[in-house]
Structure formats: structure tokens, C-alpha cells
Design a protein around this motif. Structure first.
Motif, PDB file in Angstrom:
ATOM      1  N   GLY A 215       0.767  -1.234   0.000  1.00 43.13           N
ATOM      2  CA  GLY A 215       0.000   0.000   0.000  1.00 43.13           C
ATOM      3  C   GLY A 215       0.796   1.280   0.000  1.00 43.13           C
ATOM      4  O   GLY A 215       0.207   2.373  -0.042  1.00 43.13           O
ATOM      5  N   ARG A 216       2.132   1.218   0.050  1.00 47.71           N
ATOM      6  CA  ARG A 216       2.925   2.444   0.036  1.00 47.71           C
ATOM      7  C   ARG A 216       2.809   3.121  -1.329  1.00 47.71           C
ATOM      8  O   ARG A 216       2.947   2.475  -2.364  1.00 47.71           O
ATOM      9  N   LEU A 217       2.597   4.437  -1.312  1.00 48.95           N
ATOM     10  CA  LEU A 217       2.391   5.177  -2.555  1.00 48.95           C
ATOM     11  C   LEU A 217       3.728   5.416  -3.241  1.00 48.95           C
ATOM     12  O   LEU A 217       4.634   6.015  -2.673  1.00 48.95           O
ATOM     13  N   LEU A 218       3.870   4.924  -4.480  1.00 53.77           N
ATOM     14  CA  LEU A 218       5.090   5.117  -5.261  1.00 53.77           C
ATOM     15  C   LEU A 218       4.978   6.313  -6.196  1.00 53.77           C
ATOM     16  O   LEU A 218       5.916   7.095  -6.340  1.00 53.77           O
ATOM     17  N   TRP A 219       3.825   6.464  -6.840  1.00 53.64           N
ATOM     18  CA  TRP A 219       3.670   7.526  -7.831  1.00 53.64           C
ATOM     19  C   TRP A 219       2.188   7.743  -8.077  1.00 53.64           C
ATOM     20  O   TRP A 219       1.364   6.852  -7.922  1.00 53.64           O
ATOM     21  N   ALA A 220       1.851   8.977  -8.428  1.00 54.51           N
ATOM     22  CA  ALA A 220       0.487   9.307  -8.842  1.00 54.51           C
ATOM     23  C   ALA A 220       0.582  10.291  -9.994  1.00 54.51           C
ATOM     24  O   ALA A 220       1.534  11.071 -10.081  1.00 54.51           O
ATOM     25  N   ASN A 221      -0.388  10.260 -10.889  1.00 54.15           N
ATOM     26  CA  ASN A 221      -0.275  11.113 -12.071  1.00 54.15           C
ATOM     27  C   ASN A 221      -0.681  12.549 -11.769  1.00 54.15           C
ATOM     28  O   ASN A 221      -1.100  12.895 -10.659  1.00 54.15           O
ATOM     29  N   ALA A 222      -0.531  13.417 -12.779  1.00 52.63           N
ATOM     30  CA  ALA A 222      -0.774  14.845 -12.593  1.00 52.63           C
ATOM     31  C   ALA A 222      -2.207  15.132 -12.190  1.00 52.63           C
ATOM     32  O   ALA A 222      -2.479  16.100 -11.462  1.00 52.63           O
ATOM     33  N   GLU A 223      -3.146  14.288 -12.625  1.00 57.72           N
ATOM     34  CA  GLU A 223      -4.553  14.520 -12.281  1.00 57.72           C
ATOM     35  C   GLU A 223      -4.792  14.340 -10.787  1.00 57.72           C
ATOM     36  O   GLU A 223      -5.606  15.047 -10.188  1.00 57.72           O
ATOM     37  N   VAL A 224      -4.085  13.393 -10.157  1.00 59.35           N
ATOM     38  CA  VAL A 224      -4.201  13.217  -8.704  1.00 59.35           C
ATOM     39  C   VAL A 224      -3.709  14.465  -7.996  1.00 59.35           C
ATOM     40  O   VAL A 224      -4.347  14.964  -7.053  1.00 59.35           O
ATOM     41  N   GLU A 225      -2.574  14.981  -8.436  1.00 60.95           N
ATOM     42  CA  GLU A 225      -2.030  16.196  -7.817  1.00 60.95           C
ATOM     43  C   GLU A 225      -2.983  17.375  -8.004  1.00 60.95           C
ATOM     44  O   GLU A 225      -3.211  18.160  -7.075  1.00 60.95           O
ATOM     45  N   ARG A 226      -3.554  17.498  -9.198  1.00 59.29           N
ATOM     46  CA  ARG A 226      -4.447  18.632  -9.489  1.00 59.29           C
ATOM     47  C   ARG A 226      -5.764  18.538  -8.740  1.00 59.29           C
ATOM     48  O   ARG A 226      -6.223  19.511  -8.128  1.00 59.29           O
ATOM     49  N   ARG A 227      -6.378  17.352  -8.744  1.00 60.30           N
ATOM     50  CA  ARG A 227      -7.711  17.220  -8.162  1.00 60.30           C
ATOM     51  C   ARG A 227      -7.684  17.060  -6.639  1.00 60.30           C
ATOM     52  O   ARG A 227      -8.567  17.564  -5.945  1.00 60.30           O
ATOM     53  N   LEU A 228      -6.707  16.337  -6.116  1.00 62.10           N
ATOM     54  CA  LEU A 228      -6.682  16.073  -4.671  1.00 62.10           C
ATOM     55  C   LEU A 228      -5.818  17.063  -3.903  1.00 62.10           C
ATOM     56  O   LEU A 228      -5.972  17.195  -2.685  1.00 62.10           O
ATOM     57  N   GLY A 229      -4.876  17.724  -4.581  1.00 61.54           N
ATOM     58  CA  GLY A 229      -4.123  18.788  -3.923  1.00 61.54           C
ATOM     59  C   GLY A 229      -2.936  18.344  -3.089  1.00 61.54           C
ATOM     60  O   GLY A 229      -2.363  19.152  -2.357  1.00 61.54           O
ATOM     61  N   TYR A 230      -2.541  17.060  -3.194  1.00 65.83           N
ATOM     62  CA  TYR A 230      -1.381  16.595  -2.436  1.00 65.83           C
ATOM     63  C   TYR A 230      -0.111  16.875  -3.230  1.00 65.83           C
ATOM     64  O   TYR A 230      -0.008  16.499  -4.396  1.00 65.83           O
ATOM     65  N   ALA A 231       0.854  17.545  -2.609  1.00 66.79           N
ATOM     66  CA  ALA A 231       2.118  17.826  -3.278  1.00 66.79           C
ATOM     67  C   ALA A 231       2.890  16.527  -3.491  1.00 66.79           C
ATOM     68  O   ALA A 231       2.791  15.592  -2.687  1.00 66.79           O
ATOM     69  N   ARG A 232       3.666  16.472  -4.553  1.00 68.16           N
ATOM     70  CA  ARG A 232       4.392  15.245  -4.891  1.00 68.16           C
ATOM     71  C   ARG A 232       5.380  14.835  -3.812  1.00 68.16           C
ATOM     72  O   ARG A 232       5.644  13.659  -3.622  1.00 68.16           O
ATOM     73  N   ASP A 233       5.953  15.813  -3.088  1.00 68.49           N
ATOM     74  CA  ASP A 233       6.927  15.451  -2.061  1.00 68.49           C
ATOM     75  C   ASP A 233       6.276  14.806  -0.843  1.00 68.49           C
ATOM     76  O   ASP A 233       6.960  14.320   0.053  1.00 68.49           O
ATOM     77  N   ARG A 234       4.929  14.775  -0.786  1.00 65.67           N
ATOM     78  CA  ARG A 234       4.238  14.110   0.323  1.00 65.67           C
ATOM     79  C   ARG A 234       3.937  12.650   0.026  1.00 65.67           C
ATOM     80  O   ARG A 234       3.640  11.882   0.931  1.00 65.67           O
ATOM     81  N   TRP A 235       4.002  12.265  -1.240  1.00 63.85           N
ATOM     82  CA  TRP A 235       3.598  10.911  -1.606  1.00 63.85           C
ATOM     83  C   TRP A 235       4.439   9.852  -0.915  1.00 63.85           C
ATOM     84  O   TRP A 235       3.951   8.776  -0.588  1.00 63.85           O
ATOM     85  N   ALA A 236       5.734  10.166  -0.679  1.00 66.24           N
ATOM     86  CA  ALA A 236       6.612   9.182  -0.046  1.00 66.24           C
ATOM     87  C   ALA A 236       6.167   8.854   1.378  1.00 66.24           C
ATOM     88  O   ALA A 236       6.553   7.832   1.935  1.00 66.24           O
TER      89      ALA A 236
END
Length: 505
Positions: A215-236
Motif C-alpha cells: 500500500g505504500r504510494l510510489l507515484w500518482a499522475n498529474a490529475e491526482v495532484e491537481r484534483r486532490l491537492g497533495y504535493a508530490r513530495d508528500r507521496w513518499a
């Protein structure tokens, strides 16, 4: 006097500390307690710096220990550098900042990968012992990816006889730290590495998440960042369940397990935005491969914007996912980059020709996959320097048919498979694989054909000479109305004159 078990680990007796809430028959041995805490810290770690820090903080819980240190190996310089410590005096930081890899008594750990137990530290390394005021030392090599990357040291201020439990636990702590460091480094590399397939996934309107089996998040596409608002540096620092409302995460975990086992086709657990809003979605999940690692793909469609074309695009993405995963695993990087540039140019041409958004998006996807059939061509042929032999060139010419075979069963209103099959056909019948002419060739295929020629001629490839962008434009203009569609060529010329045709961008 302490009793020991069959492995030499002490078993607490009368008067020993008892873990809160446990039976008096099962007192807590401090070695086991520290080992359990270190294993937990290692499992939870997401960054190397915090991993080492959290492990060091647990070590003084071992009997008689007063301080701990971690040294990082610099093999090129032939030294190990002190990176983090717990309970170390300032003088130690100043005087024992570096250790020679071949210096006794550390060389047994750093060179020979064996633990070191020194009861009289002042004799073995008098300067180091005096700097910290330490009497005894134990250290273990930290091995990650079959290489000694560090040294884990523990110290006592009173003379200490390292018993059987110490001799079991200290090396085990080094092994646990090394395994965790290898895992954290591998996950960081996966997060930071940009794969060719990510450009395709970033271009779609669905929310696509890639996670590990746990279940650890490795990557999400640009739409996840745009719609959900989570910054990429938080995914880790997140798991897939963090994307769902707190009250429904157990339900989401259960449904995901059912989806992966094939018991259900889709789930409707909402997604949670960074600011606490919920988005109703329909989610599909499946196992796949990501940079050689088995992962879970989760694709979510926003049900609050249920338009027919978005439904068709979701179905397209779901059915094309296997193809896209195969491309990510096997594509030659130069070929993948070529496909990305062709897709970008095709989108610009479609807009210049006033195609609607849905049709332009279909052309973009077809262009991104137009060379997927090259996965059936041996890598040595694709990367061969110099001119191909007739047999090798004939093998390359099979790739439109191979690509068509891979995607022909994709259910979509856009003619994806036919565009891939026809992208090397020419209006005068001189193309391949079927020698089609004029109206037998789809308009979308004609766009991909022109963009493919422009990008291919103006980019360096091992098996042909590099031409300029001007040469590529001359080729399509000379063939306008004969080999290439005149309207598409005119659109390409307009973009070129505006400076919008730049395959190297």
C-alpha cells in the motif's frame, strides 16, 4: 545471575523488569524489547536520515550501553565518516569524526564484515576511548545491496563483558538497519525515476495511482495532484488508504483486496482531497509491473463529472493498461522519447486542423503508442549503429502490424488500432504494411504519419544519418498531396513558421 535460553539470550528472572500489562511469567528482556523497537522503526522509515536517527535512539535501551554512533563508508576515500550519534560528547564528534577502513579494531567489521566486541577500548583504540570517555565498544557492519555501507557502534562508560545476548543482538541490529536502508533507497529511486510511461499517464484525465503490494504510494499522475491537492513530495509519506476518508479506510482495504482477487470489478469509495473534501469516484485496480517491480495500479474516474466521453476514455485506459505496462518494461528509451515527441506534435497538428478535444486526445494516445510494435523487434536491431541490412529493415517494417495486434481488442470509439497499423502508409501506395492509397488511409493516420516523419528525420538514431528540421520539412512539403496529406502538411508548415515545431523540446 541471569539464565539464558538455548541461543544464549538472557531470560529474565526474579527482580527483572516486567513489561506493563504482561504476565509475571513473561518478563520483558531488554535485548528483545530493543530489537522489537528497532524492527518497528526500520519498517516505518521512509527516509534514510530519519531511519538511522530512530534506530540510534533505541540502542541505549540495551543493558549498560551509554551511547551509539553510525558511520557512513566512503570507500573511495578509504574512511568511514561519523554521520549521526546518540549520547556522544562533543570531544568525540571533534576527534573521532573519521575512521580509516583498515584501522583496528574497526577493520574486522568494515573489511571482513564481522562484528567487533572490545571489552578494553582504552587498549584497542586509546585516542578514541579517551575522546568519549568510553571503556568498551561493540560494532557491527551495515550491509545494503551486498556492500558494507556503514558501521553501527555502541559504547559503555563502565567496563563491560559482552555476553551471548549482546553478541546475537548487535549484529542483528546491523543487519536490520542495512536491510531497511536498502529498502528505503530502492523506494526513493522508484519515486524519483521518470519512466516513459509516466508521460502517457500524466496526459489522461483519470486519477491514476501506483503503489507497492503493502500500500505504500510510489507515484500518482498529474490529475491526482491537481484534483486532490497533495504535493508530490508528500507521496513518499502516504499510503493508498490515506487517499480515502478516515472512516472508510478499512472498507477501502477490504474492497481493494476483493478487486485484486477478481471478486469485484470496481469500487465506489470516495477519494479525500488535501483540504478535506470528498470526491465520488469509481475505481478499478489491478496488478502490474513498474520499473521491474510488481505493483498495484489504481485508476479512478470522477463520478461527479459523468460525461459519455470520459466513460469511454476510462474504458480505453483500463483496457490499454496492459499494453502501456509492457511498453514501460521493454521499450528502448530512445523509441519511447520519439513516441512522446510525436504525440506532442500530433496534438498540435490536430488543434491546428480544428479537431475537437476528444478526437485530439485520441490522436495523442495513438501517437504515444504508434511504435508499440517495436517491442517485438530485437533490441540489438533498434540500437544497431549504422545502416540496417535488408533483413533487419524488413523486421523493423513489421512493427505497425505487431502494434495493431497488441491493441486491436481495445474497445473504444476512436480507431486506435487502425491508426497504429496505418501510420507508415502513404497516399501514393508506397508505404507499408499494406500499400494503402488516398481515402483508404484514415485522417488520423495521416496526421501521425507526418509527425512521425518530422520527428524521425530531425532526431538522432543509431541506424540512420541525422537530418535537420529544415530537411524534414522539405521532405513533407515535397511529398504534399502525393505521399502526405496536403492539409496536414500545410498545418505543419504553419506551426513551423510560428516556431511551434521543435521535436527536441
Amino acid at each position: 545471575m541471569h539464565r539464558t535460553d538455548d541461543h544464549g539470550v538472557p531470560v529474565a528472572g526474579c527482580g527483572d523488569p516486567i513489561r506493563e500489562g504482561s504476565s509475571s511469567r513473561h518478563p520483558a528482556d531488554p535485548h528483545l524489547v530493543v530489537m522489537q523497537q528497532v524492527i518497528g522503526a526500520a519498517a516505518d522509515a521512509e527516509e534514510l536520515e530519519s531511519l538511522v536517527r530512530d534506530v540510534l535512539r533505541e540502542l541505549p535501551g540495551l543493558p549498560a550501553l551509554d551511547a551509539a554512533a553510525y558511520y557512513t563508508v566512503d570507500r573511495r576515500a578509504g574512511i568511514a565518516r561519523l554521520e549521526q550519534g546518540e549520547g556522544l560528547p562533543d570531544a568525540f564528534w571533534e576527534q573521532v569524526r573519521e575512521i580509516q577502513l583498515t584501522a583496528a579494531p574497526y577493520d574486522n567489521a568494515l573489511i571482513h564484515r564481522q562484528p567487533v566486541f572490545v571489552e578494553d577500548f582504552s587498549t584497542a583504540a586509546p585516542r578514541h576511548a579517551a575522546a568519549g570517555g568510553f571503556a568498551s565498544l561493540a560494532c557491527a557492519p551495515v550491509v545494503a545491496r551486498d556492500d558494507v555501507v556503514g558501521l553501527l557502534c555502541v559504547y559503555t562508560r563502565q567496563p563491560h563483558e559482552w555476553g551471548p545476548a549482546d553478541q546475537v543482538v548487535v549484529p542483528a541490529l546491523g543487519r536490520e538497519l542495512g536491510a531497511a536502508m536498502a529498502r528505503v533507497a530502492a523506494e526513493r529511486q522508484l519515486r524519483e525515476r521518470r519512466l516513459p510511461i509516466q508521460d502517457l499517464f500524466d496526459s489522461v484525465g483519470e486519477l491514476l495511482v501506483v503503489s507497492t503490494g503493502d500500500g505504500r504510494l510510489l507515484w500518482a499522475n498529474a490529475e491526482v495532484e491537481r484534483r486532490l491537492g497533495y504535493a508530490r513530495d508528500r507521496w513518499a509519506h502516504m499510503t493508498v488508504l490515506d487517499l480515502h476518508p478516515p472512516g472508510r479506510r478499512l472498507e477501502a482495504a477490504s474492497i481493494m483486496a476483493d478487486l485484486l482477487e477478481g471478486e469485484e470489478e470496481q469500487a465506489t469509495i470516495p477519494l479525500l482531497t488535501h483540504d478535506g473534501h470528498q470526491i465520488p469516484v469509481e475505481t478499478r485496480v489491478r496488478w502490474g509491473a513498474w520499473d521491474g517491480r510488481r505493483v498495484i495500479f489504481s485508476v479512478s474516474r470522477d463520478l461527479s463529472e459523468r460525461l459519455q466521453m470520459r466513460e469511454e476514455r476510462q474504458q480505453l485506459l483500463g483496457e490499454a493498461l496492459h499494453v502501456a505496462t509492457a511498453v514501460a518494461r521493454t521499450f528502448d528509451p530512445a523509441t519511447a522519447e520519439h513516441a512522446r515527441r510525436v504525440a506532442r506534435l500530433c496534438t498540435a497538428l490536430a488543434r491546428e486542423l480544428h479537431y475537437d478535444n476528444e478526437r485530439a486526445e485520441g490522436i495523442n494516445l495513438a501517437a504515444g503508442l504508434h511504435d508499440v510494435g517495436l517491442t517485438a523487434v530485437p533490441h540489438k536491431v533498434l540500437t544497431k549503429p549504422g545502416k540496417l541490412t535488408p533483413e533487419e529493415y524488413a523486421l523493423v517494417q513489421t512493427h505497425p502490424t505487431r502494434g495493431w495486434e497488441l491493441v486491436r481488442n481495445v474497445s473504444t470509439p476512436f480507431p486506435l488500432a487502425k491508426v497504429i497499423l496505418q501510420h507508415h502508409e502513404r497516399l501514393d501506395g508506397s508505404g507499408y504494411p499494406n500499400g494503402l492509397k488516398t481515402d483508404e488511409i484514415l485522417p488520423e493516420s495521416r496526421i501521425v504519419a507526418v509527425a512521425d516523419v518530422i520527428e524521425a528525420m530531425s532526431s538522432e538514431r543509431p541506424y540512420r544519418e541525422h537530418s535537420s528540421l529544415a530537411d524534414a520539412m522539405t521532405e513533407i512539403v515535397d511529398g504534399s498531396g502525393t505521399r502526405y496529406d496536403a492539409d496536414v502538411v500545410a498545418a505543419a508548415v504553419r506551426l513551423y513558421e510560428l516556431g511551434a515545431v521543435d521535436p527536441a523540446a
